[in-house]
Design a protein around this motif. Structure first.
Motif, mmCIF file in Angstrom:
data_model
loop_
_atom_site.group_PDB
_atom_site.id
_atom_site.type_symbol
_atom_site.label_atom_id
_atom_site.label_comp_id
_atom_site.label_asym_id
_atom_site.label_seq_id
_atom_site.Cartn_x
_atom_site.Cartn_y
_atom_site.Cartn_z
ATOM 1 N N GLY A 6 19.038 9.009 -7.865
ATOM 2 C CA GLY A 6 19.034 8.403 -9.189
ATOM 3 C C GLY A 6 19.473 6.950 -9.170
ATOM 4 O O GLY A 6 18.904 6.111 -9.876
ATOM 5 N N THR A 7 20.477 6.651 -8.355
ATOM 6 C CA THR A 7 20.927 5.269 -8.235
ATOM 7 C C THR A 7 19.827 4.393 -7.649
ATOM 8 O O THR A 7 19.586 3.270 -8.111
ATOM 9 N N GLY A 8 19.139 4.900 -6.640
ATOM 10 C CA GLY A 8 18.058 4.126 -6.021
ATOM 11 C C GLY A 8 16.907 3.869 -6.981
ATOM 12 O O GLY A 8 16.383 2.746 -7.054
ATOM 13 N N LYS A 9 16.512 4.914 -7.722
ATOM 14 C CA LYS A 9 15.411 4.743 -8.670
ATOM 15 C C LYS A 9 15.797 3.776 -9.797
ATOM 16 O O LYS A 9 14.988 2.936 -10.207
ATOM 17 N N ALA A 10 17.018 3.909 -10.302
ATOM 18 C CA ALA A 10 17.459 3.025 -11.381
ATOM 19 C C ALA A 10 17.589 1.582 -10.895
ATOM 20 O O ALA A 10 17.222 0.640 -11.611
ATOM 21 N N ALA A 11 18.097 1.409 -9.688
ATOM 22 C CA ALA A 11 18.230 0.058 -9.148
ATOM 23 C C ALA A 11 16.861 -0.578 -8.909
ATOM 24 O O ALA A 11 16.683 -1.789 -9.119
ATOM 25 N N MET A 12 15.908 0.231 -8.507
ATOM 26 C CA MET A 12 14.551 -0.290 -8.319
ATOM 27 C C MET A 12 13.964 -0.736 -9.657
ATOM 28 O O MET A 12 13.311 -1.784 -9.748
ATOM 29 N N GLY A 13 14.208 0.039 -10.694
ATOM 30 C CA GLY A 13 13.729 -0.341 -12.016
ATOM 31 C C GLY A 13 14.395 -1.603 -12.531
ATOM 32 O O GLY A 13 13.739 -2.465 -13.130
ATOM 33 N N ILE A 14 15.703 -1.728 -12.302
ATOM 34 C CA ILE A 14 16.426 -2.925 -12.742
ATOM 35 C C ILE A 14 15.923 -4.148 -11.985
ATOM 36 O O ILE A 14 15.764 -5.228 -12.558
ATOM 37 N N SER A 15 15.659 -3.976 -10.694
ATOM 38 C CA SER A 15 15.159 -5.110 -9.903
ATOM 39 C C SER A 15 13.790 -5.568 -10.398
ATOM 40 O O SER A 15 13.527 -6.771 -10.507
ATOM 41 N N SER A 16 12.933 -4.610 -10.710
ATOM 42 C CA SER A 16 11.593 -4.998 -11.145
ATOM 43 C C SER A 16 11.603 -5.603 -12.547
ATOM 44 O O SER A 16 10.843 -6.526 -12.834
ATOM 45 N N ILE A 17 12.462 -5.095 -13.430
ATOM 46 C CA ILE A 17 12.522 -5.660 -14.779
ATOM 47 C C ILE A 17 13.256 -6.998 -14.759
ATOM 48 O O ILE A 17 13.016 -7.859 -15.614
ATOM 49 N N GLY A 18 14.146 -7.198 -13.800
ATOM 50 C CA GLY A 18 14.885 -8.456 -13.699
ATOM 51 C C GLY A 18 14.006 -9.626 -13.337
ATOM 52 O O GLY A 18 14.330 -10.771 -13.638
ATOM 53 N N VAL A 19 12.874 -9.355 -12.697
ATOM 54 C CA VAL A 19 11.946 -10.423 -12.353
ATOM 55 C C VAL A 19 11.222 -10.921 -13.603
ATOM 56 O O VAL A 19 11.040 -12.122 -13.796
ATOM 57 N N GLU A 20 10.829 -9.970 -14.456
ATOM 58 C CA GLU A 20 10.055 -10.339 -15.642
ATOM 59 C C GLU A 20 10.923 -10.774 -16.819
ATOM 60 O O GLU A 20 10.587 -11.721 -17.517
ATOM 61 N N GLN A 21 12.012 -10.032 -17.058
ATOM 62 C CA GLN A 21 12.880 -10.326 -18.209
ATOM 63 C C GLN A 21 14.344 -10.300 -17.759
ATOM 64 O O GLN A 21 15.029 -9.292 -17.931
ATOM 65 N N PRO A 22 14.853 -11.380 -17.212
ATOM 66 C CA PRO A 22 16.220 -11.377 -16.681
ATOM 67 C C PRO A 22 17.301 -11.200 -17.739
ATOM 68 O O PRO A 22 18.421 -10.799 -17.410
ATOM 69 N N GLU A 23 16.985 -11.458 -19.009
ATOM 70 C CA GLU A 23 18.027 -11.361 -20.046
ATOM 71 C C GLU A 23 18.394 -9.921 -20.392
ATOM 72 O O GLU A 23 19.443 -9.673 -21.002
#
Length: 92
Positions: free
Chosen positions: A51-68
């Motif tokens: 779960g931590t890995g999947k959530a971190a992957m999602g945060i990384s991908s969304i951080g590229v498009e919408q860092p706020e």
């Protein structure tokens, strides 16, 4: 004390005969108990890591498009960590 014929002698509370104790609990019972606690802990930690890995992957991908909005999306990582702690509590 005087015992009537056929009456059992008085016993202290909490004492059992060795035959009765061995017939109620097999010798492998503690191993099964520890194995169950181990399985609970391992499965909870594996799920927490996944779960931590999947959530971190999602945060990384969304951080590229919408860092706020990265800090808003940190909650799934925290919840996945709580799952591992919950598994530790269940195993104990």
């Amino acid at each position: 004390p005087v015992l009537r014929q056929g009456a059992l002698p008085p016993r202290r509370l909490g004492t059992m005969s060795a035959d009765l104790t061995l017939s109620l609990c097999p010798t492998y019972a503690p191993a099964l108990g520890f194995a169950g606690a181990m399985i609970a802990l391992v499965m909870a930690c594996v799920g927490s890591a996944y779960g931590t890995g999947k959530a971190a992957m999602g945060i990384s991908s969304i951080g590229v498009e919408q860092p706020e909005i990265v800090m808003k999306n940190i909650i799934p990582v925290v919840m996945a960590g709580v799952l591992g702690i919950y598994g530790l509590i269940i195993a104990v």
